[in-house]
Design a protein around this motif. Structure first.
Motif, PDB file in Angstrom:
ATOM      1  N   TYR A 135       0.746  -1.275  -0.080  1.00 12.62           N
ATOM      2  CA  TYR A 135      -0.019  -0.007   0.049  1.00 12.62           C
ATOM      3  C   TYR A 135       0.777   1.277   0.127  1.00 12.62           C
ATOM      4  CZ  TYR A 135       0.938  -0.379   5.155  1.00 12.62           C
ATOM      5  OH  TYR A 135       1.524  -0.639   6.296  1.00 12.62           O
ATOM      6  N   GLN A 145       6.470   3.949   0.159  1.00 13.89           N
ATOM      7  CA  GLN A 145       5.967   2.342   0.152  1.00 13.89           C
ATOM      8  C   GLN A 145       6.382   2.209   1.677  1.00 13.89           C
ATOM      9  OE1 GLN A 145       7.823   0.066  -2.859  1.00 13.89           O
ATOM     10  NE2 GLN A 145       6.836   1.139  -4.436  1.00 13.89           N
ATOM     11  N   SER A 154      -0.619  -4.011   8.369  1.00  8.56           N
ATOM     12  CA  SER A 154      -1.644  -3.492   7.547  1.00  8.56           C
ATOM     13  C   SER A 154      -1.630  -1.959   7.757  1.00  8.56           C
ATOM     14  CB  SER A 154      -2.982  -3.746   7.978  1.00  8.56           C
ATOM     15  OG  SER A 154      -3.468  -3.378   9.159  1.00  8.56           O
ATOM     16  N   ALA A 155      -2.215  -1.460   6.397  1.00  5.76           N
ATOM     17  CA  ALA A 155      -2.221   0.104   6.563  1.00  5.76           C
ATOM     18  C   ALA A 155      -3.066   0.677   7.617  1.00  5.76           C
ATOM     19  CB  ALA A 155      -3.147   0.612   4.923  1.00  5.76           C
TER      20      ALA A 155
END
Length: 177
Positions: A135, A145, A154-155
């Protein structure tokens, strides 16, 4: 490799500050006074990295749950390419064996003048077993990145970490996912 925390020795800021200003463009640096204030708490640390008595690099780490975010990492310019970066990352992995590590790099695919340098940086982290999280992140208008080691971050987890560290106002001002 010896990690000296600013909590142990305030004198590390002399070396830390000089390398911080040399290694990171002004637009990518948080104010040093902000990093120092946060490092006084349990949420982060500023480290001078030493090979015996020789200052070789710096780390600024943010802690959140089981995640360690490598906010800033640099090796002295005259010592780059001598294996110190990999040694520091190996020592960091040993220091936090039960935590996931995450860092961000300038997006090597974004239009820029230093594309080759960015691609080499990504290859360096991949060689040291960091994997792309998949993401993008925008910080102060710059595309990054995320790469992690020890498990995917995770984001949503990175956003929660940054909100906790920066505070809601500054997070909304600086970050976009």
């Amino acid at each position: 490799m010896r990690f000296v925390s600013s909590k142990q020795d305030k004198n590390i800021y002399r070396d830390f500050s000089a390398l911080y200003k040399e290694a990171f463009p002004k637009e990518e640096r948080a104010p040093l006074c902000f990093l120092k204030a946060k490092a006084k708490k349990k949420v982060s640390d500023c480290f001078g990295i030493y090979d015996e008595d020789t200052f070789v690099g710096l780390l600024n780490l943010i802690y959140h749950k089981d995640i360690v975010f490598v906010f800033y990492f640099a090796v002295r310019g005259d010592l780059r390419g001598k294996g110190y970066g990999s040694q520091i990352l190996d020592a960091l992995k040993e220091k936090f064996p039960a935590r996931r590590l995450i860092l961000t790099i300038e997006d090597p695919d974004a239009p820029c003048e230093n594309r080759e340098q960015r691609q080499k940086r990504k290859a360096f982290y991949q060689k040291n077993c960091f994997a792309a999280c998949g993401y993008p992140m925008i910080e102060k208008g710059i595309a990054y990145q995320a790469l992690s080691f020890g498990g995917q971050v995770s984001a949503d987890e990175l956003q929660a970490l940054l909100k906790s560290y920066m505070g809601g106002f500054w997070y909304r001002l600086y970050y976009k996912f």
